[in-house]
Design a protein around this motif. Structure first.
Motif, PDB file in Angstrom:
ATOM      1  N   ALA A 103      -6.154  -4.167   1.062  1.00  0.00           N
ATOM      2  CA  ALA A 103      -7.671  -4.245   1.778  1.00  0.00           C
ATOM      3  C   ALA A 103      -8.375  -5.242   1.401  1.00  0.00           C
ATOM      4  CB  ALA A 103      -7.738  -3.101   3.795  1.00  0.00           C
ATOM      5  N   ARG A 104      -9.048  -4.225   0.559  1.00  0.00           N
ATOM      6  CA  ARG A 104     -10.333  -5.410   0.169  1.00  0.00           C
ATOM      7  C   ARG A 104      -9.701  -6.632  -0.760  1.00  0.00           C
ATOM      8  NH1 ARG A 104     -10.284  -0.234  -1.952  1.00  0.00           N
ATOM      9  NH2 ARG A 104      -8.939  -0.569  -4.024  1.00  0.00           N
ATOM     10  N   GLN A 105      -8.247  -7.033  -1.089  1.00  0.00           N
ATOM     11  CA  GLN A 105      -8.462  -8.315  -1.895  1.00  0.00           C
ATOM     12  C   GLN A 105      -7.861  -9.437  -0.808  1.00  0.00           C
ATOM     13  OE1 GLN A 105      -7.804  -8.875  -4.849  1.00  0.00           O
ATOM     14  NE2 GLN A 105      -8.266 -10.552  -4.409  1.00  0.00           N
ATOM     15  N   VAL A 106      -7.442  -9.287   0.437  1.00  0.00           N
ATOM     16  CA  VAL A 106      -6.889  -9.450   1.134  1.00  0.00           C
ATOM     17  C   VAL A 106      -8.247 -10.378   1.938  1.00  0.00           C
ATOM     18  CG1 VAL A 106      -5.999  -8.110   3.187  1.00  0.00           C
ATOM     19  CG2 VAL A 106      -4.720 -10.809   3.245  1.00  0.00           C
ATOM     20  N   VAL A 107      -8.836  -9.568   3.083  1.00  0.00           N
ATOM     21  CA  VAL A 107     -10.529  -9.564   3.309  1.00  0.00           C
ATOM     22  C   VAL A 107     -11.406 -10.643   1.779  1.00  0.00           C
ATOM     23  CG1 VAL A 107     -12.540  -8.742   3.514  1.00  0.00           C
ATOM     24  CG2 VAL A 107     -10.885  -7.648   4.747  1.00  0.00           C
ATOM     25  N   ALA A 108     -10.980 -10.316   0.488  1.00  0.00           N
ATOM     26  CA  ALA A 108     -12.054 -11.632  -0.233  1.00  0.00           C
ATOM     27  C   ALA A 108     -11.062 -12.638  -0.183  1.00  0.00           C
ATOM     28  CB  ALA A 108     -12.174 -10.392  -1.173  1.00  0.00           C
ATOM     29  N   ASP A 109      -9.741 -13.198  -0.540  1.00  0.00           N
ATOM     30  CA  ASP A 109      -9.497 -13.333   0.160  1.00  0.00           C
ATOM     31  C   ASP A 109      -8.751 -14.421   1.010  1.00  0.00           C
ATOM     32  OD1 ASP A 109      -8.649 -13.260  -2.517  1.00  0.00           O
ATOM     33  OD2 ASP A 109      -6.297 -12.270  -2.003  1.00  0.00           O
ATOM     34  N   HIS A 110      -9.308 -14.240   2.504  1.00  0.00           N
ATOM     35  CA  HIS A 110      -9.047 -14.712   3.320  1.00  0.00           C
ATOM     36  C   HIS A 110     -10.142 -14.037   4.338  1.00  0.00           C
ATOM     37  CE1 HIS A 110      -5.310 -16.374   1.974  1.00  0.00           C
ATOM     38  NE2 HIS A 110      -4.887 -15.060   1.987  1.00  0.00           N
ATOM     39  N   ALA A 164       1.706   3.377   0.729  1.00  0.00           N
ATOM     40  CA  ALA A 164       1.378   3.954  -0.757  1.00  0.00           C
ATOM     41  C   ALA A 164       0.044   3.972   0.073  1.00  0.00           C
ATOM     42  CB  ALA A 164       1.376   3.146  -1.733  1.00  0.00           C
ATOM     43  N   ASP A 165      -1.039   4.855   0.344  1.00  0.00           N
ATOM     44  CA  ASP A 165      -2.114   5.275   0.487  1.00  0.00           C
ATOM     45  C   ASP A 165      -3.280   4.139  -0.405  1.00  0.00           C
ATOM     46  OD1 ASP A 165      -2.239   6.713   2.188  1.00  0.00           O
ATOM     47  OD2 ASP A 165      -2.373   8.545   1.153  1.00  0.00           O
ATOM     48  N   ASP A 166      -3.332   4.219  -1.961  1.00  0.00           N
ATOM     49  CA  ASP A 166      -4.017   3.576  -3.367  1.00  0.00           C
ATOM     50  C   ASP A 166      -3.702   1.959  -2.733  1.00  0.00           C
ATOM     51  OD1 ASP A 166      -5.135   5.699  -3.021  1.00  0.00           O
ATOM     52  OD2 ASP A 166      -4.042   5.732  -5.910  1.00  0.00           O
ATOM     53  N   ASP A 167      -2.614   1.279  -2.944  1.00  0.00           N
ATOM     54  CA  ASP A 167      -1.911   0.433  -2.972  1.00  0.00           C
ATOM     55  C   ASP A 167      -2.436  -0.120  -1.563  1.00  0.00           C
ATOM     56  OD1 ASP A 167      -0.452   0.436  -4.537  1.00  0.00           O
ATOM     57  OD2 ASP A 167       1.442   0.346  -4.096  1.00  0.00           O
ATOM     58  N   VAL A 168      -2.772   0.717  -0.679  1.00  0.00           N
ATOM     59  CA  VAL A 168      -3.165  -0.417   0.824  1.00  0.00           C
ATOM     60  C   VAL A 168      -4.160  -0.412   0.618  1.00  0.00           C
ATOM     61  CG1 VAL A 168      -3.393   0.254   3.667  1.00  0.00           C
ATOM     62  CG2 VAL A 168      -1.370   0.602   2.726  1.00  0.00           C
ATOM     63  N   ILE A 197      -4.246  -0.190   9.550  1.00  0.00           N
ATOM     64  CA  ILE A 197      -5.825   0.121  11.030  1.00  0.00           C
ATOM     65  C   ILE A 197      -6.665   0.759  10.117  1.00  0.00           C
ATOM     66  CG2 ILE A 197      -6.534   0.711  13.078  1.00  0.00           C
ATOM     67  CD1 ILE A 197      -3.328   0.742  13.965  1.00  0.00           C
ATOM     68  N   ASP A 198      -6.785   1.224   9.445  1.00  0.00           N
ATOM     69  CA  ASP A 198      -7.880   2.256   9.267  1.00  0.00           C
ATOM     70  C   ASP A 198      -8.781   1.255   8.095  1.00  0.00           C
ATOM     71  OD1 ASP A 198      -9.618   4.759   8.440  1.00  0.00           O
ATOM     72  OD2 ASP A 198      -8.619   4.168   6.391  1.00  0.00           O
ATOM     73  N   ALA A 199      -7.805   1.211   7.302  1.00  0.00           N
ATOM     74  CA  ALA A 199      -8.203  -0.061   6.403  1.00  0.00           C
ATOM     75  C   ALA A 199      -9.449  -1.403   6.630  1.00  0.00           C
ATOM     76  CB  ALA A 199      -6.959   0.157   5.615  1.00  0.00           C
TER      77      ALA A 199
END
Length: 248
Positions: free
Chosen positions: A69-76, A61-65, A118-120
């Protein structure tokens, strides 16, 4: 690739190879993040393990990925290793017209999934120390299983994509390919009990030992998969293909 002190994200980390790698890397002193589609499996995989986190994610799912990605980078924000392991398998009989739903799912998951991930995350990873992208392919990338042509083609595509990406990210992100043989997981029903498949623990032991090399190998091939990886170079491709055709 450094072996401890990483923050490692593994797709398909709730079972099989992904879970086994997650636990071993966690034991070695890394923070490990796993994703998958089944919350129950993810929760079981991280139970009792500090420095492990889990997120439900469908890599098709494009939107989910993108949102993940935004969430995981913010969290970690220390995330520095991406392991593209999520994959699906279906046997096929392409000798007559059929429903292509399974083939489409394999391409969406096994090929476009890693490309999306990878793109995200590539911009973030390129700014991290000790960054690495690890893509999990298959021995079937090099000699296809006639009974699983789309799965084999999807893994050949990941091998090619990984090889193409490596020089483009040289000096910024290590790009590594893990090439499994058939391993005792539930990729197919009953495979985890198949005596002809490589035991999962033995596979992970050998992979992690190979990753200890300096420099890190571009391709991590356990001994059991080398016959298929080297078949074409050694003039044994047709022989290997005919051997696999017996299982189709």
């Amino acid at each position: 690739m450094q072996h401890t002190g990483n923050t490692i994200l593994i797709t398909g980390g709730g079972s099989g190879i992904g879970q086994a790698l997650a636990h071993r890397w966690h034991d070695a002193g890394n923070h490990v993040i796993i994703t998958g589609r089944r919350r129950q499996a993810l929760d079981a995989a991280i139970a009792g393990r500090p420095r492990m986190s889990a997120y439900v994610l469908d890599v098709t799912a494009d939107d989910d990925v993108a949102a993940f990605a935004r969430q995981v980078v913010a969290d970690h924000p220390s995330l520095n290793v991406l392991v593209n392991n999520a994959g699906v398998y279906s046997a096929e009989k392409p000798t007559a017209q059929r429903d292509l739903g399974a083939a489409q799912r394999m391409i969406a998951t096994n090929v476009l999934g890693p490309i999306r991930m990878i793109d995200a995350l590539v911009d973030h990873l390129s700014r991290q120390a000790g960054a690495a992208i690890i893509n999990v392919s298959s021995g079937l990338a090099f000699v296809p299983l006639p009974g699983a042509p789309t799965y084999s083609a999807s893994k050949a595509a990941i091998h090619s994509y990984t090889a193409a990406l490596r020089p483009l990210l040289a000096g910024k992100v290590e790009v590594i390919e893990i090439v499994p043989p058939q391993v005792q997981t539930e990729l197919t029903p009953g495979q985890s009990q198949d005596p002809d498949s490589m035991p999962l623990a033995a596979f992970v032991d050998e992979v992690l030992a190979l990753l200890q090399a300096d420099p890190t190998p571009a391709e991590v091939c356990v001994e059991r998969v080398r016959y298929f990886r080297e078949a074409e170079a050694k003039g044994q491709f047709d022989q290997a293909l005919q051997m696999l055709a017996q299982y189709s």
